[in-house]
Design a protein around this motif. Structure first.
Motif, PDB file in Angstrom:
ATOM      1  N   ILE A   1       6.457  -7.972  -9.730  1.00  0.00           N
ATOM      2  CA  ILE A   1       5.127  -7.855 -10.413  1.00  0.00           C
ATOM      3  C   ILE A   1       4.918  -6.422 -10.850  1.00  0.00           C
ATOM      4  O   ILE A   1       4.828  -5.600 -10.024  1.00  0.00           O
ATOM      5  N   PHE A   2       4.994  -6.063 -12.182  1.00  0.00           N
ATOM      6  CA  PHE A   2       4.512  -4.839 -12.623  1.00  0.00           C
ATOM      7  C   PHE A   2       3.034  -4.701 -12.872  1.00  0.00           C
ATOM      8  O   PHE A   2       2.216  -5.526 -13.589  1.00  0.00           O
TER       9      PHE A   2
ATOM     10  N   ALA B   1      -3.539  -4.426 -16.409  1.00  0.00           N
ATOM     11  CA  ALA B   1      -2.659  -5.714 -16.500  1.00  0.00           C
ATOM     12  C   ALA B   1      -1.717  -5.879 -15.472  1.00  0.00           C
ATOM     13  O   ALA B   1      -1.395  -4.864 -14.537  1.00  0.00           O
ATOM     14  N   VAL B   2      -1.385  -7.165 -15.441  1.00  0.00           N
ATOM     15  CA  VAL B   2      -0.462  -7.483 -14.362  1.00  0.00           C
ATOM     16  C   VAL B   2       0.729  -8.206 -14.930  1.00  0.00           C
ATOM     17  O   VAL B   2       0.397  -9.333 -15.652  1.00  0.00           O
ATOM     18  N   VAL B   3       1.906  -7.974 -14.939  1.00  0.00           N
ATOM     19  CA  VAL B   3       3.104  -8.689 -15.577  1.00  0.00           C
ATOM     20  C   VAL B   3       3.934  -9.207 -14.475  1.00  0.00           C
ATOM     21  O   VAL B   3       4.489  -8.515 -13.830  1.00  0.00           O
TER      22      VAL B   3
ATOM     23  N   LEU C   1      -7.063  -1.440  -9.592  1.00  0.00           N
ATOM     24  CA  LEU C   1      -7.300  -2.876  -9.715  1.00  0.00           C
ATOM     25  C   LEU C   1      -6.378  -3.767  -9.841  1.00  0.00           C
ATOM     26  O   LEU C   1      -6.242  -4.900  -9.580  1.00  0.00           O
ATOM     27  N   ALA C   2      -5.408  -3.215 -10.800  1.00  0.00           N
ATOM     28  CA  ALA C   2      -4.424  -4.059 -11.240  1.00  0.00           C
ATOM     29  C   ALA C   2      -3.375  -4.202  -9.868  1.00  0.00           C
ATOM     30  O   ALA C   2      -2.884  -5.363  -9.982  1.00  0.00           O
ATOM     31  N   ILE C   3      -3.337  -3.293  -8.778  1.00  0.00           N
ATOM     32  CA  ILE C   3      -2.486  -3.646  -7.861  1.00  0.00           C
ATOM     33  C   ILE C   3      -3.180  -4.810  -6.915  1.00  0.00           C
ATOM     34  O   ILE C   3      -2.528  -5.746  -6.557  1.00  0.00           O
TER      35      ILE C   3
ATOM     36  N   ALA D   1       5.918  -3.241 -20.596  1.00  0.00           N
ATOM     37  CA  ALA D   1       5.161  -4.394 -20.822  1.00  0.00           C
ATOM     38  C   ALA D   1       3.971  -4.405 -20.296  1.00  0.00           C
ATOM     39  O   ALA D   1       2.713  -4.781 -20.873  1.00  0.00           O
ATOM     40  N   ALA D   2       3.731  -4.125 -19.015  1.00  0.00           N
ATOM     41  CA  ALA D   2       2.457  -3.783 -18.390  1.00  0.00           C
ATOM     42  C   ALA D   2       1.389  -2.856 -19.156  1.00  0.00           C
ATOM     43  O   ALA D   2       0.208  -3.019 -19.272  1.00  0.00           O
TER      44      ALA D   2
END
Length: 455
Positions: A187-188, A201-203, A229-231, A302-303
């Motif tokens: 998970i990036f 964002a989360v990829v 927040l993304a983590i 991408a993230a």
């Protein structure tokens, strides 16, 4: 008590703050003034106009020592800063250090010295410190209206130190190192602030397939909040997926340091630690990794792209709206700068300095890299080796220039008219690329910090 009469005292010192019976805080301000003036005298012995310690060292002493001494317990005695007598004492402190920083004569006004030195007036700094304390304590600020301010997690909400989660992160720099991770899910995460908008964002990469989730943050939120927040969102995705193993990869070392630290008081980092603990209790293995940003790593790129798209294009209610302290500081500073600008324009002093700089902001931008010299200071203040200045202080018989014994030798005459400086003036006109030079040309050139011919 014990045979002795207890006498009333007109003032008492509590934790370094002198409180008098009428709450004027005059004694406290007087003590601050004496303490900082004694400190200035020590600096003055080692820093002269043309020799001694560098002016930037004096600035460091002022910033790291004088301001903390002055602003100590600001929230308690800040209302006293509205009194003219208190402001006068604070000006006495600041004027001496400002003059030393710019290498000026002692006759230079407070307004000119502080503007050229880039030192915000102390009474405004006092108001800032008090407002910041109140904001941190109550979590509100009138300028923010109904927006909640981010507060630290109290010790009572944290785990016992003996039971605190122990975790760390690994650094990765290449695609090969990322590919070598033995886990079923990667998970990036990334956060971005672009054009004043913030997104995260989360990829999720699982079996070669990418799943992207985007999150909108309020415009006042920071990149640091977006990264955390993304983590947090990645940990939520992991918890719902039921995967037994997962690697979370982020390019924010500060966010990972906050999460892995047992002393963190940031609420988002605190929540991330609790989610990691919940995942491990559920039998899910979570590993944290730092990857190098903008290094062409496919998942990270991408993230990053998704986070920018979330900031610019996502039309929804913000997923996170809490205001960071950094934004509060910025609001308070903008308010202080606006008041400083008004004072500077309305002041009767610094008339020569106003010719070159119409605002403190312009002077700060011109000299923020330390290009101010004592000769240039004389030119920008009018306090120097000019006949007009020397005559005003009865150091010379007449104010005329030796070039014709008729014209008054002041800043304007030396820069624009005096034939003794014609060659230097011609060189400057060639550098600027104009015809006959004017004060407006000099002001514009100085603000752009590209005036090498002015010496």
């Amino acid at each position: 008590m014990a045979g002795e009469n207890i006498k009333m005292s007109k003032e008492v010192k509590i934790l370094g703050l002198i409180i008098d019976d009428k709450l004027t805080f005059n004694s406290h301000v007087a003590q601050i003034t004496k303490k900082t003036i004694d400190l200035f005298k020590r600096v003055d012995r080692a820093a002269k106009t043309t020799w001694g310690i560098h002016p930037e060292i004096t600035r460091t002493v002022y910033t790291a020592v004088v301001e903390p001494i002055t602003l100590y317990a600001a929230a308690a005695w800040a209302p006293a800063g509205k009194k003219l007598s208190v402001q006068a004492q604070l000006k006495t402190i600041q004027r001496k250090f400002a003059q030393k920083i710019i290498g000026s004569y002692r006759t230079v006004s407070y307004e000119a010295a502080t503007v050229l030195a880039g030192l915000l007036p102390l009474d405004l700094r006092l108001k800032e410190a008090a407002a910041l304390y109140e904001t941190r304590k109550h979590g509100t600020l009138p300028e923010l209206k109904d927006i909640e301010v981010e507060k630290k997690v109290p010790y009572t909400e944290g785990p016992h130190p003996a039971k605190a989660l122990r975790t760390g992160y690994t650094q990765l720099h290449t695609e090969e190192e990322i590919a070598a991770i033995e886990t079923e899910t990667k998970i990036f995460t990334d956060g971005s602030k672009i054009e004043g908008k913030t997104g995260a964002a989360v990829v999720l990469i699982d079996d070669g397939k990418n799943k992207t989730k985007k999150y909108k943050l309020a415009n006042h939120c920071s990149v640091y909040q977006a990264e955390l927040l993304a983590i947090n969102s990645a940990l939520e995705v992991l918890g719902k997926s039921g995967k037994r193993q997962a690697a979370i990869l982020s390019d924010s070392r500060s966010a990972l340091e906050a999460i892995t630290s047992t002393r963190t008081k940031n609420r988002l980092a605190h929540e991330a630690r609790k989610k990691i603990e919940s995942c491990r209790e559920a039998g899910q293995e979570v590993q944290l990794y730092w990857v190098k940003a903008h290094a062409g790593l496919q998942g990270n790129e991408a993230a990053d792209t998704a986070a920018k798209e979330a900031a610019l294009n996502l039309k929804c209610k913000p997923h996170y709206n809490t205001c960071p302290i950094s934004y509060v500081k910025r609001l308070l500073r903008e308010k202080s700068k606006a008041e400083w600008q008004t004072r500077y324009q309305n002041s009767e002093n610094a008339s020569v300095t106003k010719i070159f700089f119409s605002s403190p902001e312009q002077a700060y931008r011109a000299f923020k890299n330390g290009r101010l010299t004592n000769k240039l200071t004389q030119m920008l203040t009018g306090h120097g080796g000019f006949s007009e200045y020397l005559h005003r202080f009865k150091c010379k018989g007449d104010p005329t220039c030796p070039c014709d014994q008729q014209s008054t030798q002041d800043v304007r005459h030396c820069l624009l008219e005096c034939p003794r400086h014609a060659l230097a003036r011609l060189d400057l006109e060639q550098v600027i690329g104009t015809g006959k030079i004017t004060m407006e040309d000099l002001s514009q050139e100085l603000r752009c910090t590209t005036a090498p011919a002015i010496k």
